[in-house]
Design an enzyme around this catalytic site. Structure first.
Site, PDB file in Angstrom:
ATOM      1  CG  MET A  91      33.363  50.536   6.961  1.00 15.60           C
ATOM      2  SD  MET A  91      35.301  50.517   7.841  1.00 15.60           S
ATOM      3  CE  MET A  91      33.663  50.400   9.559  1.00 15.60           C
ATOM      4  CB  CYS A  92      29.803  53.960   6.969  1.00 12.77           C
ATOM      5  SG  CYS A  92      30.315  53.771   8.306  1.00 12.77           S
ATOM      6  NE  ARG A  93      26.300  51.932   2.342  1.00 14.26           N
ATOM      7  CZ  ARG A  93      26.501  51.854   0.978  1.00 14.26           C
ATOM      8  NH1 ARG A  93      25.494  51.908   0.005  1.00 14.26           N
ATOM      9  NH2 ARG A  93      28.166  51.271   0.141  1.00 14.26           N
ATOM     10  CG  ASN A  97      30.522  54.860   2.660  1.00 15.85           C
ATOM     11  OD1 ASN A  97      30.804  53.430   3.209  1.00 15.85           O
ATOM     12  ND2 ASN A  97      30.544  54.461   1.421  1.00 15.85           N
TER      13      ASN A  97
END
Length: 263
Positions: free
Chosen positions: A1-3, A115
């Site tokens: 998840m997330c960048r 992240n």
């Protein structure tokens, strides 16, 4: 998840690093190429950047998707910086923290992003949270796993640890308390970038003496991008990048001999 992404180099407009690349963080918010967990990063975004002569970074964070914020598009066109950290947040369950839950988190000259995810949150980190002063817990920016991991890192920085030691000690400690966690951390003070690859992708692009970019995934197809191996600590400046294996405390616990009872 997330960048997320961190940059050190010549002054550039924020948009040239985050919006204009064909697979930049802007596009990664809806079409990441290498994201292993989650698909859409629309639950908030943020960018922190350093202005010449000021060691304390500015931040711009919002709770919605980056593509829906016309003010950011305007800001990114004209604001220039030689050091920044930016992130887009994966779609998650609704909460009351809004933009406070979006990276980068900040304290003094530091910017931080996480992240990944802590398994068993919040119970899995209850014991670790008790190692923090009550003041630190009560002043958390958000009630999520990333904010607590940041508090653990920040406590080490304030105690005098170098950035690499602070991340290199925090990640195995959290992983031992919450096995299976994904702990790709990104930290900068505007002069250096420190990061961990632990459970998700991490890449870097280095032009020694000119610029260094560290990111969850490449923002273009430049063949000079290099992937960081899992369980690795990255320490970078504008001139060099150093990779060091991270110790996995869960492996030590699994291989430790059991104690025989006293007779």
């Amino acid at each position: 998840m997330c960048r997320h992404l961190a940059y050190l180099g010549p002054e550039e407009p924020l948009g040239r690093l985050l919006v204009e690349p064909p697979h930049g963080l802007y596009r990664q918010s809806w079409a990441p190429r290498r994201q292993r967990y989650g698909t859409v990063n629309a639950d908030g975004f943020g960018v922190g950047w350093y202005a010449p002569g000021d060691p304390v970074p500015a931040r711009y964070r919002r709770a919605g998707p980056i593509w829906a914020d016309l003010s950011f598009a305007d800001l990114a066109r004209v604001v220039r910086s030689g050091a920044l950290l930016a992130a887009v947040r994966d779609a998650t369950l609704s909460g009351a923290d809004a933009e406070a839950a979006a990276a980068p988190f900040a304290a003094g000259r530091w910017l931080f992003s996480h992240n990944g995810a802590v398994t068993g949150w919040p119970g899995s980190l209850a014991a670790l949270s008790r190692t923090l002063p009550p003041k630190d817990l009560l002043s958390l920016e958000a009630r999520n796993d990333s904010a607590l991991v940041w508090a653990l890192v920040l406590a080490r920085l304030r105690a005098g640890d170098e950035a690499g030691q602070a991340l290199g000690d925090t990640v195995p400690e959290v992983a031992a308390a919450a096995p299976g966690s994904r702990l790709n951390l990104l930290l900068t003070d505007g002069e250096t970038i420190t990061a961990t690859a632990w459970g998700d992708t991490l890449w870097y692009l280095a032009e020694p003496g000119r610029r260094t970019v560290v990111a969850s995934e490449p923002y273009d197809d430049d063949p000079r991008w290099q992937e960081v191996p899992d369980r690795t600590l990255l320490a970078a400046s504008r001139t060099d990048v150093l990779l060091t294996p991270l110790k996995d405390l869960t492996e030590d616990l699994a291989s430790a001999p059991s104690e025989e009872p006293c007779t």
